[in-house]
Motif scaffolding. Structure first.
Motif, short mmCIF file in Angstrom:
data_model
loop_
_atom_site.label_atom_id
_atom_site.label_comp_id
_atom_site.label_asym_id
_atom_site.label_seq_id
_atom_site.Cartn_x
_atom_site.Cartn_y
_atom_site.Cartn_z
N MET A 1 0.84 -1.30 0.04
CA MET A 1 0.02 0.20 -0.31
C MET A 1 1.06 0.97 0.00
N VAL A 2 2.02 1.50 0.87
CA VAL A 2 2.69 2.55 1.29
C VAL A 2 3.53 2.77 -0.38
N GLY A 3 4.00 1.44 -1.28
CA GLY A 3 4.86 1.70 -2.34
C GLY A 3 3.84 2.21 -3.17
N VAL A 4 2.50 1.75 -3.42
CA VAL A 4 1.64 1.97 -4.33
C VAL A 4 1.32 3.68 -4.02
N VAL A 5 1.09 3.86 -2.71
CA VAL A 5 1.21 5.91 -2.60
C VAL A 5 1.69 6.41 -3.18
N LEU A 6 3.59 5.63 -3.01
CA LEU A 6 4.09 6.39 -3.38
C LEU A 6 5.51 6.73 -5.11
N LEU A 7 4.50 5.58 -5.29
CA LEU A 7 4.92 5.45 -7.08
C LEU A 7 3.81 6.25 -7.37
N SER A 8 2.74 6.28 -6.87
CA SER A 8 1.07 7.58 -7.69
C SER A 8 1.41 8.52 -7.29
N LYS A 9 3.17 9.21 -7.15
CA LYS A 9 2.99 10.33 -7.03
C LYS A 9 3.04 11.76 -8.16
N LYS A 10 3.38 12.35 -8.21
CA LYS A 10 3.19 12.66 -9.32
C LYS A 10 4.73 13.54 -9.53
#
Lengths: 169, 101, 370, 185
Positions: free
Chosen positions: A157-166
């Protein structure tokens, strides 16, 4: 009753295999959306097979997680990425042949080992995959893997949130 | 007309092979991902069948874990694909050849 | 005549009886549900009219009761137009996919106790609620595919937006019922209804004859909170006001179903109302005691045919009450903005549902120790 | 101007008072129209709207008390009409004369396109002969567009006879009075 179950097995198995073929080698459309929709159907058929195996909880989870969440995510991403010109590409014959050979080899290994071991003989079919039994097992014997998986989900979850940051620095 | 373990294993093997075929031959990264999911599902089917015919729930617990991990994997993978698409405007694995040139 | 039929039924094998009775139940429930869908539209229009000081449909039949039939005939006879630029296969499939999940959900809902020896539920699954959520989660596909099939921007944006909404609130909905099943300890919906018999135990004796039914919503504050979250999520899942963003006339010219006309559009419409009715039925079953009514001994499974019919009637009345409330709310509140909707879903209701689960688990743990 | 948004307190931010208010208002209206039977709707074909005084309906041509056409084909209304809904064909030099004294001519054809008409009433205001009036007619229906272009016969029959003033009779009397007026040289 036995006969009905056998018929259902063949229906679900045939449907699952046909849909799986349509996922990887659809002769009509190369669109990823079509692949995704046929994959959803495959998952549905597998849920049916799970039901025939008396794994009711897993059948429900299969629909809920795979068809309801994972494949919706797939569809979302396919639609967010604008994939118009991606559909027209030739499959390279070399890779196709190599792929078929390796897949054939793996399938051959499976079939040989199946013939060699005769797994069906003498097996009794009487396990019920009920929710409470599965839950008890999960929270006693498999507690540590369960916790590890939960941590894995958190990390993902943390990884996805980080990866999705523009603007990632 | 009796369906035994080997029937389920054959279906599972065929599905697994199809998934592998997809991974090897398809060039769209999203379809490759879907083929991976198919392979995981084939494994799930085999595990559930084993669990049923060996009178043991461990296989089903395993499937539970596989489904969970697959969900996490898909989330991260799709986030990576989206990030990749933002940079390179493609989801085609043959276009991802930065190290080649 | 009647004896002949009973004799014939007794002569069948168990398997044949199962198939026969399941078929009869499926057809009966399907027929009743579709009629209810048609009349839900009528109720919607009548209630809307009443709240806005109007009369509503009153030309076709007494009180406009034939209006649904007229609407149906109109939808069928209109030109079924397929625009040139759409993706044909998905364009045809999407309306059907939108309607089917709502119909499938009804299969596990116990809509009565017994009628003779038959349980009044189509499929008495042990994983009933999981099945329901699995099917509900498939409802997204209809909207996503409709948006994708239209192959033009407004339906597309509408489809993405609506499906994001449904996926978000599905989480809150799923987590809101977990306390319920912690409390009851069973995923089977028939057992859940049985556990709601009688009156609640926590009211002080001094109140005497003032008693509350032992429905789950009254059993503890956590379950009431559960109900609240479930209610809000149900509004969002069925795309009703205040969460009816899929019908975005102002900003998206209509949402995911812009390109649809005639019977295909009607299928989306019917899907929405069928979802509304099944959501009401779910709420009645989960929180409001299903077919039970603690007065006059109506909370015990029926032993006679009239008793069974009465239980079906009670269930039906409760569902109608919920449908009425949902319709009422539509004419009362404006819709949320999209960012407010997402904020509410992810930052209010999901944490609230999680806290609710933890509190319920702690409560049960403490209760089991003392 | 900047309007300061009111800070809501916790109770208000739960929106519970607003929700209860909403329930109250809608329930009141519901009860009013269902149980007290006071909806504001008018059942159209059975009940008809009573037009208020001064209502601007469709413009029609009127006849005087003797049944003669009042219009003299001066084309002022055609000129003033904002949407150009009026079309008048004058009789021309050899055309038909008026059917009454004190008028030189009457229109050979007079058409009002009711689809274009905006019911502004300029034609009535400008008419020197008081021959065209907006009447209290508010239901215009037809099965095609051609039907909605009203010709002279239709306009005259719909307009009917205008009671009250007969403009030129009055003027004639005035003129006669003028003749007998004692004018001192």
């Amino acid at each position: 009753m036995e006969n009905a179950q056998a018929y259902l097995f063949y229906v679900f198995a045939a449907l699952a295999v046909i849909c799986a073929i349509m996922v990887v080698a659809n002769p009509f459309s190369r669109s990823p959306v079509t692949s995704a929709m046929f994959l959803v159907l495959t998952m549905g058929c597998l849920a049916g097979l799970f039901t025939l195996l008396h794994a009711f909880f897993l059948a429900a989870v299969q629909i809920l997680v795979y068809a309801g969440a994972v494949m919706v995510l797939f569809l979302f991403v396919i639609m967010l990425l604008d994939l118009k010109e991606e559909q027209r590409r030739q499959v390279k014959s070399l890779s196709l042949v190599a792929g078929l050979v390796s897949v054939g080899a793996i399938l051959a290994i499976f079939v040989r080992s199946l013939i060699a071991t005769k797994p069906g003989e003498g097996a009794l079919a009487n396990v019920e995959g009920s929710t409470s039994k599965l839950g008890k097992l999960l929270f006693t014997q498999y507690l540590l893997p369960f916790e590890i998986v939960s941590v894995l989900l958190l990390v993902a979850m943390v990884g996805v949130v980080l990866l999705s940051k523009k603007d990632l620095k | 007309m009796n369906v035994g373990l080997e029937h389920y294993l054959v279906v599972s093997a065929v599905l697994f092979a199809l998934g592998l075929l997809g991974v090897v031959t398809r060039r769209n990264i999203l379809v490759i991902y879907m083929s991976l999911e198919l392979m995981l599902n084939a494994a799930n089917l085999a595990l559930v069948a084993f669990s049923r015919f060996n009178n043991n729930l461990d296989g089903q617990v395993m499937v539970f874990f596989i489904i969970t991990v697959a969900a996490a994997e898909v989330a991260v993978g799709l986030a990576l694909i989206v990030a990749l698409y933002r940079r390179r405007q493609t989801t085609h694995v043959e276009d991802l050849n930065l190290l080649k040139h | 005549m009647f004896d002949n039929i009973t004799n014939w039924i007794d002569g069948l094998t168990a398997m044949q009886q199962f198939v026969l009775f399941s078929g009869v139940k499926i057809f009966a429930v399907f027929g009743v549900l579709m009629t209810c869908v048609a009349y839900a539209v009528w109720v919607e229009r009548k209630v809307a009219a009443a709240i806005q000081d109007r009369v509503g449909p009153n030309r076709a039949g007494p009180f406009g009761l034939l209006q649904p039939a007229c609407d149906g005939i109109k939808a069928f006879l209109k030109e079924d137009f397929t625009p040139d630029h759409v993706r044909k296969a998905y364009f045809w499939i999407a309306p059907a996919i939108a309607l089917i999940p709502a119909l499938l959900t009804v299969a596990v809902i116990p809509f009565g106790s017994n009628l003779g020896a038959q349980k009044m539920v189509i499929a008495d699954l042990n994983v009933g609620i999981l099945y329901t959520f699995g099917i509900v989660s498939l409802g997204v596909y209809g909207i996503v595919l409709a948006g994708y099939a239209a192959n033009s921007k407004y339906p597309f944006i509408g489809g993405i937006r609506s499906s994001a909404q449904m996926v978000s609130y599905e989480l809150a909905m799923g987590m809101s019922v977990i306390p319920l099943f912690l409390w009851v300890g069973d995923l089977n919906l028939s057992q859940l209804v049985i556990s709601q018999q009688g009156f609640v135990g926590w009211l002080p004796d001094a109140l005497g004859s003032v008693r509350l039914p032992n429905w789950l919503v009254f059993q503890s504050p956590m379950l009431a909170l559960s109900f609240f979250i479930f209610l809000v999520a149900a509004f969002a899942e069925t795309n009703r006001t205040p969460f009816d963003l899929p019908e975005a006339e102002q900003e998206l010219a209509g949402g995911y179903n812009i390109e649809y006309s005639s019977i295909k559009f009607a299928l989306f419409f019917m899907g929405e109302y069928a979802a509304m009715i099944t959501a009401s039925a779910m709420m009645v079953t989960l929180f409001f005691g299903g077919w039970t009514l603690p007065w006059f001994g109506l909370d015990q499974p029926a032993t006679s045919i009239p008793g069974g019919l009465l239980h079906i009637g009670i269930f039906f009345v409760k569902v109608v009450a919920f449908v009425f409330t949902i319709v009422w709310v539509r004419w009362m509140w404006p819709r949320f903005r999209y960012d407010q909707l997402m904020d509410l879903g992810w930052r209010r209701f999901i944490p609230l549902a999680l806290v609710n689960i933890v509190v319920t688990a702690l409560w049960l743990w403490i209760r089991s120790r003392s | 101007m900047i309007v300061e948004r009111k800070k809501l307190n916790f109770w208000e931010r739960l929106y519970i008072p607003a929700v209860i208010g909403g329930f109250k208002v809608t329930a009141r209206h519901f009860i009013k129209s269902v149980f007290k039977r006071q909806p504001v709707t008018m059942q159209y074909p059975e009940e008809r709207w009573v037009v208020p005084e001064g209502y601007r309906g469709a413009p029609y041509l009127v006849k005087d008390q003797e049944g003669n056409t009042k219009c003299v084909s001066c084309q002022l209304c055609e000129f003033v009409c904002p949407p150009k809904a009026i079309k008048i064909i004058p009789p021309g030099p050899a055309g038909q004369l008026a059917d009454r004294p004190n008028a030189e001519k009457m229109p050979a054809e007079f058409e009002i396109n009711m689809l274009r008409c905006i019911f502004c009433g300029y034609c009535q205001e400008v008419c020197p002969e008081e021959a065209i009036f907006l009447q209290k007619d508010w239901s215009h229906v037809g099965t095609n567009r051609a039907e909605m272009i009203y010709n002279k016969e239709k306009l005259l029959s719909l307009g009917g006879t205008h009671a009250g003033t007969q403009k030129w009779k009055h003027k004639l009397e005035e003129a006669k009075e003028q003749e007998n007026f004692p004018v001192k040289p």
